[in-house]
Each structure stands twice: as C-alpha cells, then as structure tokens.
Design a protein around this motif. Structure first.
Motif, PDB file in Angstrom:
ATOM      1  N   LEU A 190       0.870  -1.305   0.091  1.00 19.45           N
ATOM      2  CA  LEU A 190       0.094   0.058   0.171  1.00 19.45           C
ATOM      3  C   LEU A 190       0.814   1.119  -0.056  1.00 19.45           C
ATOM      4  CD1 LEU A 190      -2.708  -0.988   2.725  1.00 19.45           C
ATOM      5  CD2 LEU A 190      -2.920  -0.929   0.268  1.00 19.45           C
ATOM      6  N   ASP A 191       0.483   2.214  -0.749  1.00 17.45           N
ATOM      7  CA  ASP A 191       1.130   3.580  -0.808  1.00 17.45           C
ATOM      8  C   ASP A 191       0.485   4.407   0.354  1.00 17.45           C
ATOM      9  OD1 ASP A 191       3.011   2.672  -2.830  1.00 17.45           O
ATOM     10  OD2 ASP A 191       1.417   3.515  -4.279  1.00 17.45           O
ATOM     11  N   VAL A 192       1.228   4.603   1.320  1.00 17.54           N
ATOM     12  CA  VAL A 192       0.553   5.398   2.584  1.00 17.54           C
ATOM     13  C   VAL A 192       1.258   6.846   2.453  1.00 17.54           C
ATOM     14  CG1 VAL A 192       0.243   5.597   5.084  1.00 17.54           C
ATOM     15  CG2 VAL A 192       0.087   3.551   3.776  1.00 17.54           C
ATOM     16  N   PHE A 193       0.361   7.671   2.481  1.00 13.53           N
ATOM     17  CA  PHE A 193       0.883   9.332   2.422  1.00 13.53           C
ATOM     18  C   PHE A 193       0.457   9.846   3.776  1.00 13.53           C
ATOM     19  CE2 PHE A 193      -0.250  13.594   1.773  1.00 13.53           C
ATOM     20  CZ  PHE A 193       0.745  14.217   1.334  1.00 13.53           C
ATOM     21  N   GLU A 194       1.292  10.676   4.379  1.00 12.49           N
ATOM     22  CA  GLU A 194       1.094  11.232   5.932  1.00 12.49           C
ATOM     23  C   GLU A 194       1.234  12.660   5.374  1.00 12.49           C
ATOM     24  OE1 GLU A 194       2.945  11.662  10.305  1.00 12.49           O
ATOM     25  OE2 GLU A 194       3.078   9.506   9.145  1.00 12.49           O
ATOM     26  N   ASP A 195       0.280  13.579   5.673  1.00  6.49           N
ATOM     27  CA  ASP A 195       0.130  14.988   5.657  1.00  6.49           C
ATOM     28  C   ASP A 195       0.780  15.651   6.851  1.00  6.49           C
ATOM     29  OD1 ASP A 195      -1.703  15.118   7.411  1.00  6.49           O
ATOM     30  OD2 ASP A 195      -3.117  15.803   6.410  1.00  6.49           O
ATOM     31  N   GLU A 196       0.968  16.904   6.823  1.00  9.44           N
ATOM     32  CA  GLU A 196       1.626  17.759   7.741  1.00  9.44           C
ATOM     33  C   GLU A 196       0.982  17.649   9.281  1.00  9.44           C
ATOM     34  OE1 GLU A 196      -0.693  20.262   5.453  1.00  9.44           O
ATOM     35  OE2 GLU A 196       1.082  19.106   4.796  1.00  9.44           O
ATOM     36  N   THR A 197      -0.462  17.157   9.116  1.00  5.50           N
ATOM     37  CA  THR A 197      -0.903  17.288  10.649  1.00  5.50           C
ATOM     38  C   THR A 197      -0.950  15.546  11.180  1.00  5.50           C
ATOM     39  OG1 THR A 197      -3.250  16.706   9.625  1.00  5.50           O
ATOM     40  CG2 THR A 197      -2.426  18.850   9.910  1.00  5.50           C
ATOM     41  N   GLY A 198      -0.107  14.695  10.404  1.00  2.73           N
ATOM     42  CA  GLY A 198      -0.082  13.245  10.942  1.00  2.73           C
ATOM     43  C   GLY A 198      -1.206  12.377  10.554  1.00  2.73           C
ATOM     44  N   GLN A 199      -2.003  12.974   9.728  1.00  4.40           N
ATOM     45  CA  GLN A 199      -3.162  12.157   9.223  1.00  4.40           C
ATOM     46  C   GLN A 199      -2.538  11.237   8.024  1.00  4.40           C
ATOM     47  OE1 GLN A 199      -6.336  14.672   7.990  1.00  4.40           O
ATOM     48  NE2 GLN A 199      -7.643  13.677   9.771  1.00  4.40           N
ATOM     49  N   GLU A 200      -2.847  10.012   8.096  1.00  7.42           N
ATOM     50  CA  GLU A 200      -2.426   8.828   6.881  1.00  7.42           C
ATOM     51  C   GLU A 200      -3.451   8.580   6.019  1.00  7.42           C
ATOM     52  OE1 GLU A 200      -0.917   5.359   8.975  1.00  7.42           O
ATOM     53  OE2 GLU A 200       0.819   6.610   9.511  1.00  7.42           O
TER      54      GLU A 200
END
Length: 163
Positions: free
Chosen positions: A19-29
C-alpha cells in the motif's frame, strides 16, 4: 473449517499487498489508490436564436479501440415551454491500429420527426505521404409533417496525398 481457512487465506493475501501510504503535515495517514478518469467536456452556446447544452466524452478506451459518446439539446428563445426543441446523441467508434471509424447518431425534434445517421470509414492503404480510404454514409428522416423520407446513402473513395 473450510470457511475459516478461506477467510484466513483472504486476510493474509490482503495484508501482503503493498500500500502507498501518505502522511500529511498534521499526521493523518492516507492510502493512495490509483484512479482512472475519462475526460468529459460540457459544451454550451448562446446566440440570438436560442441556446444549446451538451456533453461529450470517452465511454471506453484501450490500446486498440475507443468509443466516444455525445448528447445535447437546444431550445429557441421564442418557443413555449421548458422542454428542449431538439435533442439527440451520437456514438463514435475508432479502431486505433487501422484508423478506421464508425458512427451512429439520432436527433429528435418533437412535432417534426427524427433524423437517423450512420457512417463508417475504412482505411484501404496508408503510406508516408499518402492515404486511401472508403467512406459510407446513411441518413433518413422519420415522422413529422412530411412523413418518413427516402433514405440517403453514399459510398466514397478518398485519396489524399502530400506533395
């Protein structure tokens, strides 16, 4: 027992998929999922006589075949009611390797009849600076004050060259 083994195997395969998991600047995946979208264009027009609205887009496309569709409606400013004066649609098919095409279309004007058209183009030969194809077309008007008209058809040989 068989159900439990099948369920366990399904979970194991699903867990093993990357799985390609992306995390934004607030920590949400977020899990990235590939999306394939087809472009659909909305067309509209206004003039002194009335307005028109339609949509066209690709219904299906792969390396060898493409199917495009369109539909639309138009209304004259002076006509009564909310219904469109004319509406219709068209399907276009393209064979990508040969460049051959075909289409079928229908336009309906309530009280005046329906126009049906169809056509095809087949590439006979293609060179670097020239090409030859055969085109066939068919059209007929059904219903309306004048009744059903005679069919109109034609076959054409087209040769094009660049000198």
């Amino acid at each position: 027992m068989k159900t439990f083994i099948a369920f366990t195997a399904l979970v194991a395969v699903a867990a093993a998929l990357p799985l390609d998991v992306f995390e934004d600047e607030t920590g949400q995946e977020f899990v990235l999922v590939p999306v394939q979208r087809q472009r659909r264009d909305l067309t509209y027009g206004l003039n002194q006589g009335g307005y028109g609205l339609g949509q066209k887009g690709t219904v299906f496309s792969n390396d060898n075949h493409q199917l495009d569709g369109s539909y639309g409606a138009s209304k004259a400013w002076g006509s009564h009611g909310l219904k469109p004066d004319t509406f219709g649609g068209r399907l276009d098919y393209t064979n990508k390797p040969s460049g051959s095409t075909g289409f079928v279309g229908v336009d309906r004007t309530p009280g005046y009849g329906t126009d049906v058209t169809a056509g095809a183009k087949y590439n006979i030969a293609q060179g670097k600076n020239w090409g030859a194809d055969v085109t066939g077309q068919y059209g007929r008007h059904f219903g309306g004050p004048g009744g059903t008209g005679k069919p109109e058809a034609g076959v054409f040989l087209n040769v094009e060259g660049k000198f």
